[in-house]
Write a protein that holds these residues in place. Structure first.
Motif, short mmCIF file in Angstrom:
data_model
loop_
_atom_site.label_atom_id
_atom_site.label_comp_id
_atom_site.label_asym_id
_atom_site.label_seq_id
_atom_site.Cartn_x
_atom_site.Cartn_y
_atom_site.Cartn_z
N GLU A 282 28.97 42.78 73.91
CA GLU A 282 29.93 43.94 73.19
C GLU A 282 31.26 43.54 73.49
OE1 GLU A 282 27.40 48.02 73.74
OE2 GLU A 282 28.63 47.42 75.59
N GLU B 48 32.24 41.16 70.98
CA GLU B 48 32.51 41.73 69.71
C GLU B 48 33.81 42.42 69.67
OE1 GLU B 48 29.20 44.23 68.32
OE2 GLU B 48 27.89 42.50 68.93
N THR C 194 36.89 40.18 69.10
CA THR C 194 36.99 39.70 67.68
C THR C 194 37.74 41.02 66.93
OG1 THR C 194 35.05 38.28 68.02
CG2 THR C 194 35.78 39.19 65.68
N ASP C 195 37.07 42.27 67.04
CA ASP C 195 37.68 43.37 66.34
C ASP C 195 39.22 43.64 66.75
OD1 ASP C 195 35.08 43.79 65.36
OD2 ASP C 195 34.57 45.34 66.72
#
Length: 160
Positions: A27, A30, A33-34
């Motif tokens: 998580e 991710e 990246t977000d």
């Protein structure tokens, strides 16, 4: 415009969002990246914000803006809150509830409701020496100096 967190001036404005649970390593990857994508497109009145983020203890998301170049305005702050809300939905976590307390128990980071933390203080399960995370700090200088602080030295001190 994304820049490294450690290159931002100490006066840079920050916002701290604490998760009600620890994020997994997948998580976190991710979310990074977000965050990079969000910050690359984050702007105020059409001007790109010079900004960064920091992830701490797999639980905290810290956004920072160098306001010397461009001040974060209402619309840009609203955009960041909407982004945080999208993370809440995507990962089924609570990042915006300010009625929770996160603190250290040894090297472990614990998260409790404010009511539970007050009860722990009353029962002496936590003390004024307990290290708490003061998410009310406003800039990087305050973050570096007093984000992790003994409870007695923060707003939590009223419970002791």
């Amino acid at each position: 415009m994304y820049i490294s967190f450690d290159t931002l001036p100490e006066e840079s404005k920050i916002w701290i969002y604490q998760s009600n649970r620890k994020f997994s390593d997948d998580e976190i990857s991710e979310i990074e990246t977000d965050l990079q994508q969000f910050i690359e497109n984050w702007a105020a009145h059409g001007t790109s914000l010079t900004a960064s983020y920091l992830l701490k203890y797999n639980r905290f998301i810290i956004l920072a803006v160098n306001q010397e170049n461009q001040v974060a305005t209402g619309c840009s702050i609203d955009a960041s809150v909407a982004f945080i809300q999208s993370l809440e939905q995507k990962y089924n976590v609570d990042l915006l509830d300010k009625m929770n307390v996160t603190f250290k128990v040894g090297e472990h980071v614990a998260h409790k409701t404010l009511i539970d933390f007050k009860k722990m203080a009353k029962d002496k399960a936590v003390t004024g020496d307990t290290i708490v995370f003061n998410n009310l700090v406003n800039n990087i200088a305050e973050f570096n100096e007093s984000w992790e602080t003994p409870a007695a030295d923060s707003w939590h001190g009223r419970f002791f």
